[in-house]
Design a protein around this motif. Structure first.
Motif, PDB file in Angstrom:
ATOM      1  N   HIS A  73      -7.532  -1.651  -1.841  1.00 60.85           N
ATOM      2  CA  HIS A  73      -6.916  -0.996  -2.997  1.00 60.85           C
ATOM      3  C   HIS A  73      -5.618  -1.676  -3.432  1.00 60.85           C
ATOM      4  O   HIS A  73      -5.017  -1.257  -4.433  1.00 60.85           O
ATOM      5  CB  HIS A  73      -6.651   0.476  -2.683  1.00 60.85           C
ATOM      6  CG  HIS A  73      -7.899   1.252  -2.349  1.00 60.85           C
ATOM      7  ND1 HIS A  73      -8.939   1.403  -3.232  1.00 60.85           N
ATOM      8  CD2 HIS A  73      -8.280   1.887  -1.212  1.00 60.85           C
ATOM      9  CE1 HIS A  73      -9.904   2.110  -2.675  1.00 60.85           C
ATOM     10  NE2 HIS A  73      -9.524   2.406  -1.440  1.00 60.85           N
ATOM     11  N   VAL A  74      -5.173  -2.673  -2.697  1.00 57.81           N
ATOM     12  CA  VAL A  74      -3.965  -3.399  -3.083  1.00 57.81           C
ATOM     13  C   VAL A  74      -4.355  -4.570  -3.988  1.00 57.81           C
ATOM     14  O   VAL A  74      -5.139  -5.438  -3.602  1.00 57.81           O
ATOM     15  CB  VAL A  74      -3.206  -3.925  -1.843  1.00 57.81           C
ATOM     16  CG1 VAL A  74      -2.047  -4.820  -2.270  1.00 57.81           C
ATOM     17  CG2 VAL A  74      -2.699  -2.770  -0.995  1.00 57.81           C
ATOM     18  N   ALA A  97       0.829  -1.203   0.000  1.00 60.26           N
ATOM     19  CA  ALA A  97       0.000   0.000   0.000  1.00 60.26           C
ATOM     20  C   ALA A  97       0.864   1.254   0.000  1.00 60.26           C
ATOM     21  O   ALA A  97       0.599   2.211  -0.747  1.00 60.26           O
ATOM     22  CB  ALA A  97      -0.926  -0.016   1.215  1.00 60.26           C
ATOM     23  N   ARG A 141       3.951   1.601  -1.026  1.00 56.97           N
ATOM     24  CA  ARG A 141       4.715   1.700  -2.271  1.00 56.97           C
ATOM     25  C   ARG A 141       3.824   1.827  -3.505  1.00 56.97           C
ATOM     26  O   ARG A 141       4.328   1.972  -4.620  1.00 56.97           O
ATOM     27  CB  ARG A 141       5.594   0.454  -2.432  1.00 56.97           C
ATOM     28  CG  ARG A 141       6.684   0.313  -1.377  1.00 56.97           C
ATOM     29  CD  ARG A 141       7.270  -1.091  -1.380  1.00 56.97           C
ATOM     30  NE  ARG A 141       8.315  -1.256  -0.386  1.00 56.97           N
ATOM     31  CZ  ARG A 141       9.597  -1.495  -0.677  1.00 56.97           C
ATOM     32  NH1 ARG A 141       9.980  -1.618  -1.931  1.00 56.97           N
ATOM     33  NH2 ARG A 141      10.480  -1.637   0.290  1.00 56.97           N
ATOM     34  N   LYS A 142       2.500   1.699  -3.302  1.00 57.71           N
ATOM     35  CA  LYS A 142       1.558   1.688  -4.425  1.00 57.71           C
ATOM     36  C   LYS A 142       1.921   0.571  -5.406  1.00 57.71           C
ATOM     37  O   LYS A 142       1.915   0.757  -6.635  1.00 57.71           O
ATOM     38  CB  LYS A 142       1.507   3.047  -5.122  1.00 57.71           C
ATOM     39  CG  LYS A 142       0.952   4.149  -4.239  1.00 57.71           C
ATOM     40  CD  LYS A 142       0.923   5.479  -4.954  1.00 57.71           C
ATOM     41  CE  LYS A 142       0.182   6.535  -4.143  1.00 57.71           C
ATOM     42  NZ  LYS A 142       0.736   6.742  -2.786  1.00 57.71           N
TER      43      LYS A 142
END
Length: 308
Positions: free
Chosen positions: A245-246, A187, A189-190
């Motif tokens: 969202h991951v 998360a 590190r996107k």
């Protein structure tokens, strides 16, 4: 103040690479970075008092770093080049991060183990800058893998900056801490998360002895595969809901465990694993998978131990 990210330095190029990783981790977490240089003297006790100075300030009479007092020792002379170079690297990698500096009399393993009690994360290079320091930092990394009180990242290999965070799922009761850390890193590190569980046809997955597990006789291979797939799903599902969202990829691999994870690390920017029991003497009880990744992974390794 929030617990800082701590990085151990010795003046080598590899330890400066660790500073870059640590500075970026501190930036992602919005916490300070503490650069720790242990002077190498053995001490009977861990440091008992700590004085740290932020960038641009003076600590115990020196403008290049902070000197930390240790039980039974007076102030140790600072090492300006080691600390200053590390600080410069930290500011270049993460300009907004607050940088603290500690020059500590003591053996690196003792010092960093003690510092890890109050760290959000400890970062260390896998090796140093000479044969002597290679042995020192190599043993320090193994020691901290068995004794660090918080998550440890050992910087090694050539990570793929566009790759996923790789989570090695082993199905142990303590690995939820590693699972949570992997999701958090992905998360921050996107990045995506690749959860890998390696299995073979031996009923005891820890077996890595002679013979070929791929050719072992089993009663119902499909049933065994279903059990292993369920293990992978159950390990990841709780955190997958907490981090919607991951992007998560489940990868079930039938192979020998250690070679498969080493190969999978080629495409990753970080591999996360629960290293096994706490309190290993000299790292002897560090799990074989953790030991293998520590020495052979193609990217940095995060060792995250859960409570027994």
């Amino acid at each position: 103040m929030s617990d800082p990210v701590i990085v151990g330095v010795d003046g080598s190029a590899r330890s400066l690479e660790a500073v870059v990783v640590a500075a970026r981790e501190a930036h992602l977490r919005a916490v300070p970075l503490r650069i720790v240089h242990a002077l190498g003297r053995r001490t009977a006790h861990p440091p008992s008092t700590t004085t740290t100075a932020p960038t641009g300030t003076t600590g115990t009479g020196t403008g290049t770093g902070t000197v930390q007092a240790s039980a039974g020792h007076g102030p140790a002379p600072p090492t300006p080049t080691t600390v200053a170079d590390a600080e410069e690297q930290a500011h270049a990698a993460a300009p907004g991060v607050e940088v603290l500096r500690s020059v500590v009399p003591g053996e690196p393993r003792q010092v960093l183990e003690h510092e890890s009690r109050h760290a959000a994360l400890t970062v260390l290079a896998s090796r140093g800058h000479s044969r002597v320091t290679d042995l020192l930092l190599g043993s320090t990394a193994v020691h901290l893998a068995g004794h660090s009180h918080r998550p440890l990242i050992v910087v090694r290999g050539r990570p793929d900056p566009a790759g996923p965070v790789l989570l090695a799922v082993n199905g142990t009761p303590t690995e939820q801490a590693a699972v949570g850390f992997a999701f958090t890193e992905a998360a921050l590190r996107k990045a995506s998360l690749r959860a890998v569980h390696v299995w073979n046809t031996w009923s005891e997955r820890a077996y890595e002895g002679p013979g070929d597990p791929l050719n072992a006789m089993v009663t119902d291979i499909d049933h065994l595969r279903a059990i292993e797939e369920e293990l992978l799903e159950e390990a990841v599902a709780p955190l997958q809901q907490a981090f919607p969202h991951v992007a998560v990829e489940h990868r079930l691999v039938r192979a020998r465990t250690r070679p498969a994870l080493i190969d999978a690390s080629r495409e990753a920017q970080l591999v996360v694993v629960d290293p096994g029991p706490h309190g290993a003497v000299g790292g002897l009880l560090l799990g074989s998978v953790g030991q293998t990744l520590l020495h052979h992974a193609h990217c940095p390794v995060a060792l995250v131990r859960g409570r027994q």
